[in-house]
Design a protein around this motif. Structure first.
Motif, PDB file in Angstrom:
ATOM      1  N   GLU A   1      -8.113  14.652  -0.195  1.00 47.50           N
ATOM      2  CA  GLU A   1      -9.392  15.320  -0.128  1.00 47.50           C
ATOM      3  C   GLU A   1      -9.424  16.268  -1.120  1.00 47.50           C
ATOM      4  OE1 GLU A   1     -11.108  16.485   3.781  1.00 47.50           O
ATOM      5  OE2 GLU A   1     -10.383  14.438   4.430  1.00 47.50           O
TER       6      GLU A   1
ATOM      7  N   ARG B   1      -9.477  12.745  -4.397  1.00 49.22           N
ATOM      8  CA  ARG B   1     -11.067  12.644  -4.338  1.00 49.22           C
ATOM      9  C   ARG B   1     -11.623  13.204  -5.534  1.00 49.22           C
ATOM     10  NH1 ARG B   1     -12.812  11.781   1.117  1.00 49.22           N
ATOM     11  NH2 ARG B   1     -11.665   9.983   0.941  1.00 49.22           N
TER      12      ARG B   1
ATOM     13  N   GLN C   1      -0.058  14.048  13.183  1.00 49.71           N
ATOM     14  CA  GLN C   1      -0.972  13.673  12.090  1.00 49.71           C
ATOM     15  C   GLN C   1      -0.176  14.365  10.662  1.00 49.71           C
ATOM     16  OE1 GLN C   1      -3.301  11.754  11.842  1.00 49.71           O
ATOM     17  NE2 GLN C   1      -3.776  11.705  14.147  1.00 49.71           N
ATOM     18  N   ARG C   2       1.014  14.558  10.991  1.00 47.76           N
ATOM     19  CA  ARG C   2       1.936  15.371   9.837  1.00 47.76           C
ATOM     20  C   ARG C   2       1.212  16.229   9.059  1.00 47.76           C
ATOM     21  NH1 ARG C   2       3.802   8.969   9.263  1.00 47.76           N
ATOM     22  NH2 ARG C   2       4.673   9.008  11.233  1.00 47.76           N
TER      23      ARG C   2
ATOM     24  N   TYR D   1      -1.702  17.155   8.566  1.00 49.36           N
ATOM     25  CA  TYR D   1      -2.872  16.937   7.744  1.00 49.36           C
ATOM     26  C   TYR D   1      -2.515  16.699   6.415  1.00 49.36           C
ATOM     27  CZ  TYR D   1      -4.871  17.867  12.394  1.00 49.36           C
ATOM     28  OH  TYR D   1      -5.229  18.218  13.610  1.00 49.36           O
TER      29      TYR D   1
ATOM     30  N   ARG E   1       0.793  -1.236  -0.097  1.00 53.22           N
ATOM     31  CA  ARG E   1      -0.036  -0.037   0.068  1.00 53.22           C
ATOM     32  C   ARG E   1       1.048   1.266   0.020  1.00 53.22           C
ATOM     33  NH1 ARG E   1      -4.038  -1.618   3.860  1.00 53.22           N
ATOM     34  NH2 ARG E   1      -2.394  -1.040   5.413  1.00 53.22           N
ATOM     35  N   ASN E   2       1.932   1.413   0.841  1.00 52.76           N
ATOM     36  CA  ASN E   2       2.948   2.239   0.961  1.00 52.76           C
ATOM     37  C   ASN E   2       3.711   2.471  -0.351  1.00 52.76           C
ATOM     38  OD1 ASN E   2       1.759   3.401   3.322  1.00 52.76           O
ATOM     39  ND2 ASN E   2       3.017   2.148   4.645  1.00 52.76           N
TER      40      ASN E   2
END
Lengths: 462, 1036
Positions: free
Chosen positions: A416, A420, A406-407, A409, A176-177
């Protein structure tokens, strides 16, 4: 051509051809079902890197002795039509030679390291094959004399990086990474490709000496107009942002720590992560032409440096902490480039690469180091961070801590704001296509989608 | 009044929930900080049930394999590590009288199972099998494994049947049953002869007949397989919502939850790695979490958007963790009955981190920064809160499911097809394969009734893959056990006697690594005598060295020491000591600053841009020339090390024991007790040599977070040198000797005791307090030291045969150099192999196994049965430590090898040290407990075979006294055999009975020295009698 020139050309060829031979030597036998022994594999990598390192040092010596500052070597013409050509051309100058030496030095040392470290690991040969692919990519990128050559090397580096992140392919997280890294790289590749197309559109070719001026690096002067320089420069900046994990793409750097320790060391501590900075250094005459672009570069660099320095403070594991520490310096280096401090940036890259590689390679020894440190200081280090209550201007602190944890965000932002919407467009297209094919087929046009994944399991008897 | 009455059922519910959680937490890996490695059975919580049931339950709970795969057992067959006789013997034993029952008139149950074990059975998805049948020569050539006689029988019978019955048809068509049979024959095989040329059937060659027979068999098998009952596999235990959702959508809710939870757990558990500590950590796991996420900011992901609101709501309402947990359970619709299993499954989903937090809570003495009380409950509350949000988001996005989550599982249960049982093709393929090796030809199968077919299929399917692997494992253990007991039976014939007038005596740890050291030492110096004891030498303590910042724990993980000991530099060196301590502090501060600053903006810039290129020098030097660099570093370190002369502070000044100066040490009685206990345990009460040395052991290596797992297991991953040193000091003390003499243990005045440390990594020895050695003993020491140094060289040489990177023709000196380099190399992931390959343990007199080549696979504790009382008090206290410690080591190796990524820590290479407590794979993963693959690579997973020199009555008495020992032995977590001290008869403990063991072999191979026996081999070696020298020492 006198004999000195001949020697310098020969050394240049050795530097470039070695990695390709290595790649062929490691890559072809598996295709013929010949399994190379660990010894042969690691010896060949070490031979090629040592030879390359010697050639690089010799070339540096000759260039310093003769005062020659630029040695272009045209390898081949790929496409040649009137007013348009693509050229495989390499160039040795004050930027590429130190980079080549650094690459061979670190790749050589780390290959000696991984010969033991990876001993008896499944995928030993795969690792070294990808490693030599990376080496080839790094060398091609460093010595490229045209933007299309640079793009070729750039791609190889990206490909090998993503595959090495996903080295442990039997677990989901690395895959995934690896994909995450790959996607970011592709976007930055696209920017570089666009820049290359734009240059070819403007001038019919992408030779650095033609559009960055014939004077050797770093004094070149671009022949592009301010607007073009800004446009092309912006695309190149985008490419550099992705490759060097600058804000806002920084989230991929810690994710890339999935591979074996030596690959993390040389890729994300030292070489690959500096490639964006290298690109900006290479095209630095563009920055002179467009002050706005320079300001942007400085801004991106400084933001990255500040963000990464804050992120690194909350990291609780050594590899993520080192990766953000690395990014802090990369951000600074980019800012230095924006400010026109090119030699400083170059020295900074070289020094930073060495320091970080050493730190990464020693990462597993953290516990021992910590113990020794505590013994030397005569006190337990951990406890002094315990009582944080008094520092708690709680809500603000929590907020800030969470932002760093959370780095910034940044990943959420990318997903987002970029992923997305893009996905939505494709899903929409898919819907239209399905309607159209259903109508054509007169029935469900994708019946295979409804088949069960797998009828049975491998061992129904357990 | 009313209030408390109203809340009482609620309180009950909370209490029962808390109990359930604590029960479930016992299942979690008991690995605290990785620097104090705990060798414990990963299934310790299940030791109250038999081994085979335990591992199956482990499979269900943890999803990790109980045994090796069949293929890996078969590889062991090829390499001769298991033989057919072993499997057959164990299968017979397992089946008992049930083995002789005839199944459907074809074969006995034993024959059937034997065939299923000895010949590999293949299966796969139906499509794959159909492809296999159609595309390979499965229908043309019989299985190569089929025995020749069976093959001939099978082909002949088919040929007869084809010529007589099939071709001619049947004569009595008036009989309805015969007619039905005829129709069946025609339907099944009518066209078959035609496909091979029916006209020439008389002249078909062998190959054609083979193909014909197989075609017929396949059709027959397919026909018969239809008669099996439909057997749908039972649904797994109460599954979590996540499992259902994963099956329905392919999206893993845990992946989302863990991304947040791992980062948070790491921040909470952090012992001071990060520059900024987690805000509000002191308020506890739950409160700190809520406060962190109640703050304004973005959610960690789309799915967690409601998290901020939830956290604020819980904070404002002041909801306690237990109430939050109850509410989440209700929300998810978890009923009272399934709570226990649901909670275990939920805890085990991130078991490394959950286990660490649990350990930080219950063993708060082992971490500088422990967890708050109740942290595990809070962990669950937080986890379920996150889980609910993730489930809700996935269910909504992927399934459009908006009903309460409590209904999710039942909704999905209806929606998803139940797992399908075995298909007809799969069954047919198994029958097809078995028929070829068991000679079930078509005419025999035709005779089966519907009922017979069902019976046959049931029987085949009853011997599942797991069952087969269980028998394989038993066979594997059988193979080693037979050869070990044979070897003991032969070796024990030599008289059991102590060495007369030994030149010196050396006691080593029980560890398997010391087996070769003892053996080499005895070969070099036959006049010496060796012993084995648990490496903390019955001196449990907290210890602080002259240059240590804090106390470390030197005793087995299960013991909490009551005493503190410090090492202090003698007064004459005090000034130098202080000065060097200051230098170390200055250097330490500087290097601390460099490391820390290198991660900041300005500091990093100055460092990397200014001096960075210089880092290439240590980088290249340390990677390319590890040994040279280590030399230089060692040379430099000499200037800052604490002075060499120091004394242990052993005599306590003031009661009670404590870490402060006056309270450090032991009182006189304690010292005498500890000294007496150890001497009596190992049976060293007479025939003292002039010099007796105790060796603790430890290991040195670089760049290895798992360093502690190479250190002494009896000291929880620390070096046991100080324990040996303390014991020697006790025994040299005049007061202690007087007291011991009063208790009947007379130590001769000329006997001197010495403590030492064996570094099992680079095979070097250190001696303590040599400055106190009396001049009279100088010669004794020099003799012993020479022998011991030679033993180091030989020991290193024997170890090198296992290292692929050491050539097999390496010299003795080269071997020592090689092992030294391994410990100093940054790139070396296998500095040594620790207790890898451990397979047996021996508790008894050394003379019983002296001179026996045990291939570094045997734990050894000295014990003299003749000195023990009737209740076996001494043996009891030895076994009280040996059984749990050795089985812990053995089973941790077993599980870490059997399923390396599952039970073990997987490969070391992507490991990432986190929170200064453990390792993860890559940037974020569950905490990896267990041993890394590099440490278990050459292991042979089998339960430890403990051989004790004792009698059944003694063992029964001990098992009655100690439940821990009884559980492990009775439930088969360890194998047990007894060697009678007088008659030398061997007894094997099976199903709670001591069964006489009849040796199969009469002689053992012999070799003049160990080196002659192992030279040139990398693999495991059989038992052998080494040299006359070793045994001479005993008899002379």
């Amino acid at each position: 051509m006198n004999w000195l020139d001949w020697w310098m050309h020969a050394l240049g060829i050795v530097i470039v051809v070695g990695p390709f031979l290595l790649l062929a030597g490691l890559g072809l036998p598996p295709l013929l079902s010949v399994k190379l022994s660990e010894r042969v594999v690691s010896r060949s990598v070490q031979a090629v890197t040592s030879l390359g390192l010697l050639a690089g040092l010799a070339l540096l010596g000759l260039m310093l002795a003769t005062g020659e500052r630029q040695i272009p070597i045209v390898l081949a013409h790929w496409v040649e039509i009137p007013n348009y050509h693509m050229l495989l051309k390499i160039e040795f100058d004050r930027l590429s030679v130190p980079f080549v030496i650094l690459t061979f030095l670190l790749c050589g040392t780390i290959s000696a390291f991984s010969a033991k470290y990876m001993h008896r690991e499944g995928g030993f040969n795969r690792f070294h094959l990808l490693y030599s692919l990376f080496l080839t990519g790094m060398i091609v990128t460093s010595v490229s004399g045209t933007i299309e050559t640079l793009f070729a090397g750039w791609e190889l580096v990206g490909l090998s990086s993503a595959l090495l992140v996903a080295f442990y392919q039997e677990r989901p997280a690395p895959v995934r990474n690896g994909l995450h890294v790959w996607v970011v790289y592709r976007v930055s590749d696209a920017a570089l490709l666009l820049a290359s197309v734009w240059l070819h559109h403007l001038r019919g070719h992408g030779n650095f000496d033609a559009f960055l001026g014939a004077t050797p690096w770093p004094e070149g002067e671009t022949i592009l107009g301010a607007a073009d320089a800004f446009g092309v420069g912006l695309l190149l900046l985008a490419a550099a942002i992705g490759k060097s994990a600058l804000v806002p793409t920084s989230g991929w750097l810690p994710r890339a720590m999935e591979g074996p320790t030596p690959s993390s060391a040389v890729f994300y501590g030292a070489l690959s992560v500096h490639l964006g900075a290298f690109l900006l250094l290479r095209v630095s005459p563009l920055l002179d032409q467009s002050p706005l672009l320079s300001v942007l570069v400085v801004l991106v660099g400084l933001t990255t440096a500040v963000f990464a320095a804050l992120f690194t403070r909350v990291q609780t594991d050594i590899k993520c902490a080192l990766s953000f520490a690395s990014l802090t310096q990369v951000g600074l280096i980019v800012a230095e480039i924006g400010l026109g401090l090119r030699y400083l940036a170059l020295i900074h890259i070289l020094g930073h690469g060495c320091v970080r590689t050493l730190q990464f390679v020693r990462a597993p020894t953290l516990l021992l180091d910590h113990r020794r440190l505590e013994d030397a200081l005569g006190t337990r280090l951990g406890v002094q961070y315990a009582g944080t209550a008094e520092q708690a201007a709680v809500s603000f602190r929590s907020r800030f801590y969470r932002w760093a944890m959370q780095r910034g965000y940044l990943d959420a932002f990318l997903i987002e704001r970029c992923v997305r919407p893009l996905l939505a467009i494709f899903v929409c297209c898919d819907r239209w296509e399905r309607r159209w094919t259903d109508w054509l087929a007169g029935s469900d046009s994708r019946s295979t989608e409804h088949l069960p994944r797998h009828a049975g399991t491998a061992d129904d008897f357990t | 009044m009313t209030e408390s009455a109203a809340s009482s059922p609620d309180t009950d519910r909370r209490e029962s929930l808390r109990r359930l959680i604590y029960q479930a937490a016992e299942l979690l890996p008991a690995q605290g900080p990785i620097t104090a490695f705990a060798f414990l059975n990963p299934l310790q919580a299940l030791e109250h049930i038999p081994f085979d049931d335990g591992v199956l339950k482990g499979l269900r709970l943890f999803g990790c394999q109980p045994y090796l795969t069949e293929d890996r057992y078969r590889e062991k067959f090829v390499r001769g590590r298991i033989e057919a006789v072993d499997v057959i013997a164990e299968l017979k034993q397992d089946l008992g009288p049930r083995g002789d029952e005839l199944i459907a008139g074809l074969s006995t149950r034993f024959e059937l199972r034997q065939a299923m074990l000895l010949y590999p059975l293949r299966t796969g998805p139906s499509e794959e099998l159909q492809w296999f049948i159609a595309e390979t020569d499965a229908l043309r050539r019989m299985r190569a494994e089929a025995p020749t006689a069976i093959r001939k029988l099978f082909l002949d019978e088919t040929q007869h049947w084809a010529m007589r019955d099939l071709r001619n048809g049947h004569h009595r068509l008036d009989d309805p049953s015969q007619r039905a049979r005829q129709i069946l024959l025609q339907n099944l095989f009518g066209d078959l002869p035609g496909r091979f040329g029916a006209a020439s059937i008389e002249v078909w060659n062998e190959r054609t007949w083979e193909a014909f027979a197989l075609q017929a068999l396949w059709r027959m098998s397919r026909h018969g397989a239809q008669h099996g009952d439909e057997r749908v596999q039972p649904q797994p235990l109460a599954r979590r919502h996540r499992d259902w959702l994963l099956e329905a959508t392919g999206q893993d809710a845990d992946a989302l939850v863990h991304e947040v939870l791992i980062r948070y757990c790491a921040a909470y558990a952090d012992q001071g790695f990060a520059d900024w500590a987690l805000p509000n950590r002191e308020l506890g796991f739950y409160q700190a979490f809520l406060r962190l996420f109640a703050a304004h900011g973005q959610a960690p992901g789309d799915w967690a958007r409601p998290l901020i609101g939830e956290a604020q709501r819980l904070l404002q309402a002041g909801t306690q963790p237990m109430d939050c947990l109850l509410a989440e359970l209700d929300e998810l619709g978890v009923t009272e009955e399934e709570q226990s299993e649901f909670l275990s499954a939920t805890l085990l989903a991130l078991r490394g981190w959950a286990g660490l937090i649990w350990q930080m809570e219950v063993r708060s003495d082992r971490v500088p920064l422990p967890a708050n009380a109740g942290a595990i409950v809070e962990f669950l509350a937080v986890r379920l809160l996150l889980e609910r949000l993730a489930l809700r988001s996935i269910a909504h996005a992927r399934l459009d499911f908006t009903a309460p989550l409590a209904e999710l599982r039942s909704a999905l249960q209806q929606q998803l097809a139940p797992p399908s049982g075995t298909s007809v093709t799969q069954r047919a393929f198994l029958i097809f394969q078995l028929a070829q090796v068991l000679g079930w030809s078509v005419p025999r199968l035709l005779a089966l009734s519907r009922h017979d077919w069902n019976l046959l299929i049931t029987e085949i399917e009853a011997f599942t893959g797991l069952e087969r692997r269980r028998i394989f494992q038993k066979g594997f253990e059988h193979h080693y056990r037979q050869s070990a007991l044979d070897a003991l039976a032969i070796q024990a014939k030599q008289p059991a006697s102590r060495v007369d007038r030994p030149r010196f005596q050396a006691t080593f740890c029980i560890d398997t690594r010391e087996e070769s050291f003892r053996r080499h030492l005895e070969e070099i110096a036959p006049q010496c005598e060796t012993f084995g004891a648990a490496g903390f030498f019955s001196v449990p303590m907290y210890y602080r060295g002259t240059a240590d910042a804090d106390y470390s724990t030197l005793c087995p993980i299960v013991v909490r020491p009551q005493h503190w000991v410090t090492d202090e530099v003698v007064l004459s060196f005090e000034e130098q000591h202080q000065q060097r301590a200051r230098t170390r502090k200055a250097l330490g501060t500087a290097s601390h600053q460099v490391h820390r600053r290198s991660r900041t903006i300005a500091g990093g810039a100055v460092l990397t841009a200014g001096l960075g290129v210089l880092a290439s020098v240590p980088l290249v030097a340390r990677v390319l020339f590890p040994r040279l660099t280590a030399r230089v570093r060692k040379g430099l370190r000499r200037f800052v090390e604490p002075p060499p002369v120091s004394r242990l502070h052993l005599e306590r000044i003031a009661d009670p024991p404590g870490p402060e100066l006056e309270h450090v040490g032991f009182n006189a009685t304690e010292r005498a007790n500890m000294a007496e206990r150890l001497l009596r345990d190992i049976g060293l009460t007479t025939k003292f040599a002039r010099l007796v040395i105790f060796f603790g052991h430890g290991s040195s290596c670089l760049n290895n977070p798992h360093k502690a797992c190479y250190d002494c297991g009896a000291c929880t991953g620390a070096a046991g040198g100080p324990n040996a040193r303390a014991l020697a000091a006790f025994l040299n003390e005049a007061g202690v000797r007087t007291e011991l003499a009063r208790r009947g243990l007379v130590i001769p005045a000329e006997t001197y005791f010495l403590g030492g440390l064996h570094n099992t990594g680079d095979d070097t020895l250190t001696y303590y307090d040599l400055d106190l050695l009396p001049g009279t003993h100088r010669g004794d020491f020099e003799f012993a030291a020479n022998s011991l140094n030679a033993a180091c060289e030989r020991n290193a040489h024997e170890r090198c045969r296992r290292f692929q990177s050491a050539p097999l023709n390496i010299s003795l000196a080269g071997a020592l150099k090689h092992v030294e380099e391994r410990t100093e190399d940054l790139a070396q992931t296998r500095p040594e192999f620790g207790n890898c390959t451990n397979a047996m343990g021996f508790v008894g007199r050394r003379s019983r196994i002296r001179g026996l080549y045990l291939d570094r696979r045997c734990f050894m504790h000295s014990y003299d049965p003749s000195a023990d009382d009737l209740e076996a008090t001494i043996l009891g206290r030895i076994l009280g430590a040996v059984v749990p410690v050795c089985s812990g080591i053995n089973l941790l190796y077993y599980f870490s090898y059997v399923d390396s990524p599952g039970w073990g820590a997987g490969t070391k290479l992507p490991h990432n040290v986190t929170s200064l407590l453990g390792v993860m794979d890559g940037p974020a993963s569950d905490l990896r407990s267990g041993l890394p693959w590099q440490g278990v690579e050459i292991h042979e997973p089998m339960r430890l075979l403990l051989v004790i020199e004792s009698r059944p009555e003694a063992l029964r008495a001990i098992m009655a006294r100690s439940t821990v020992v009884a559980q492990i032995l009775k439930n088969g977590w360890m194998q047990l055999a007894l060697l009678d001290p007088d008659s030398n008869a061997l007894l094997h403990y099976v199903n709670d009975e001591f069964v006489p063991y009849l040796p199969e072999k009469r002689t053992l191979p012999q070799a003049p020295s160990s080196i002659d026996w192992y030279r040139g081999w990398r693999d495991h070696l059989p038992f052998a009698q080494i040299g006359s020298a070793a045994s001479e020492g005993v008899s002379s």
